[in-house]
Write an enzyme that holds these catalytic residues in place. Structure first.
Site, PDB file in Angstrom:
ATOM      1  CG  HIS A 273      -0.535   0.033  -5.424  1.00 49.70           C
ATOM      2  ND1 HIS A 273      -0.206  -1.190  -4.679  1.00 49.70           N
ATOM      3  CD2 HIS A 273       0.215   1.049  -4.791  1.00 49.70           C
ATOM      4  CE1 HIS A 273       0.437  -0.704  -3.483  1.00 49.70           C
ATOM      5  NE2 HIS A 273       0.848   0.440  -3.611  1.00 49.70           N
ATOM      6  CG  ASP A 324       2.738  -1.062  -0.250  1.00 46.81           C
ATOM      7  OD1 ASP A 324       3.555  -0.034  -0.085  1.00 46.81           O
ATOM      8  OD2 ASP A 324       1.586  -0.526  -0.773  1.00 46.81           O
TER       9      ASP A 324
END
Length: 451
Positions: A273, A324
């Site tokens: 991220h 993810d």
């Protein structure tokens, strides 16, 4: 010896027309120009690319798709639903769900997945008779789905940071995630790595879930285990502003600085991220040669924000991609989102070329997962590749020389026709040869763990 003739192929950062790939023992032995298919070669029409690497996956999150989009929702309502699914899983249902999720990835051209695995134990934190039963389920799932796996065994020891570095004890379903201490985590991870040492399709890595979930005084133990094992080490970094605020309040420094101070950052580390970074944080990642994995669909889905991808790349940080939470499994969409999100954030076009985005989806992702021998169509590399059709309603029309741009900026996972792993078809003509009805498998597996 197996041979594949590619109508077009991505060779050395450019589109080549008429390419013969020969492989033996799961490795490419020859990559050569051939104007027409030789006898016996399997023909792959479209653009053949190195297989995609999904560098950040939580397989059990596949059960959340759609469900977490009801009403308006927040990150916290999303997390509560995620915890409900986590509480319902056992080794058998985890196997079924992960197998179906990995098969969906194969249909999307993914040949290698990095599983950020923290669902270790049974209800209330009780260990199974095999402490790595849940990890073993993931290994079996990947084998049955026909994809390579880097199992990133994840340390998750607390529910929040405290100034003394001890952390707030985990509670509720979080007890399933925790080994109690980094030393206990390392002992279990060592046993898992030992069991996988001879595998040709699975590699073992490590992960720090986050500075929220691994107390400061435990970070060095995880980092040292990964360093000693020469294993990839991943960490959720600065996904939300609240994470940064809590870290500064507890430790007086940003998450990136805390990780650097405890030896977590480095060339084997990937920050996942990396959304809310300070200029100093960006310099730390670049200076330590730490990589960064962006997951644009999830980052949008959870309203996390848009990370500083161009600034990281300018500092020498190699970028990879992940799906993810599996709100969508489409590495081509993730690749173009890396560029398109930046256009929205800055009002400027042209941050990344198609070649750079393909590198993030292929070579960089494999390197982040400990597979430097994959990710390119070159002799000596693993014979893992995927073919994107150029004759669908999304891809038909543009000239062959722009096939890479067409694939990155127009194609979707639905345009993937073939996926080959170790020289053998896993997906042929859009059909998964091992799982078959992947949609049916997903429906059954999700239904088994959701109300």
């Amino acid at each position: 010896m197996l041979s594949y003739w590619c109508q077009h192929a991505w060779i050395g950062g450019a589109v080549a027309t008429g390419v013969l790939l020969e492989c033996e023992g799961g490795v490419l032995t020859s990559v050569a120009r051939a104007p027409s298919p030789p006898r016996g070669a399997e023909v792959l029409c479209g653009l053949t690319l190195p297989g995609f690497a999904d560098a950040h996956s939580h397989a059990f999150h596949r059960a959340l798709r759609g469900t977490v989009q009801r009403d308006r929702g927040t990150f916290w309502t999303w997390r509560e639903t995620m915890y409900e699914v986590a509480a319902a899983l056992d080794p058998d249902t985890y196997l079924a769900l992960a197998r179906a999720a990995y098969a969906e990835m194969a249909l999307a051209g993914v040949t290698c997945v990095g599983e950020f695995h923290y669902l270790h134990h049974g209800p209330d934190g009780r260990r199974y008779s095999d402490p790595n039963a849940m990890g073993a389920a993931l290994v079996e799932a990947a084998a049955e789905a026909g994809v390579r796996l880097t199992l990133l065994d994840t340390a998750y020891l607390s529910s929040g940071p405290t100034p003394d570095g001890a952390g707030v004890p985990p509670e509720g379903v979080q007890l399933r995630f925790s080994d109690g201490s980094a030393a206990a985590w390392a002992e279990r991870a060592e046993a898992l790595a030992g069991s996988l040492a001879t595998s040709a399709t699975v590699r073992c890595g490590a992960a720090v879930h986050s500075v929220r979930a691994v107390p400061a005084r435990e970070l060095a133990t995880v980092a040292e285990w990964a360093r000693r094992s020469s294993a990839p080490l991943h960490v959720h970094l600065s996904e939300q502003p609240a994470e940064n605020t809590a870290c500064v309040e507890a430790y007086g420094r940003t998450p990136a600085r805390l990780l650097a101070d405890h030896g977590v950052l480095g060339p084997l580390t990937t920050a996942v991220h990396a959304t809310h970074l300070t200029p100093e944080d960006i310099g730390l990642l670049g200076g330590t040669r730490t990589g960064a994995c962006f997951c644009p669909t999830t980052e949008r889905d959870l309203a996390d924000g848009i990370g500083p991808a161009p600034r990281l790349a300018a500092e020498g940080v190699r970028l990879s991609l992940g799906t993810d939470s599996h709100a969508r499994v489409d590495l081509l969409a993730e690749a173009r989102s890396l560029e398109l999100d930046q256009r929205l954030a800055t009002g400027v076009r042209g941050h990344f070329t198609a070649a750079e985005l393909l590198d993030a989806a292929t070579s960089a992702g494999h390197a982040a997962l400990g597979w430097p021998d994959a990710g390119a169509l070159e002799p000596g590399r693993l014979a893992d590749f995927t073919t994107v059709a150029l004759d669908t309603v999304r891809t038909a029309g543009p000239p062959a020389e722009t096939a890479a741009e067409t694939a990155v900026f127009a194609a979707t996972a639905a345009d993937v026709r073939h996926t080959v792993v170790a020289g053998r078809h896993v997906v042929r003509d859009g059909v998964h040869l091992r799982v078959g009805d992947v949609g049916g498998a997903l429906a059954a597996a999700v239904g088994a763990v959701t109300p």
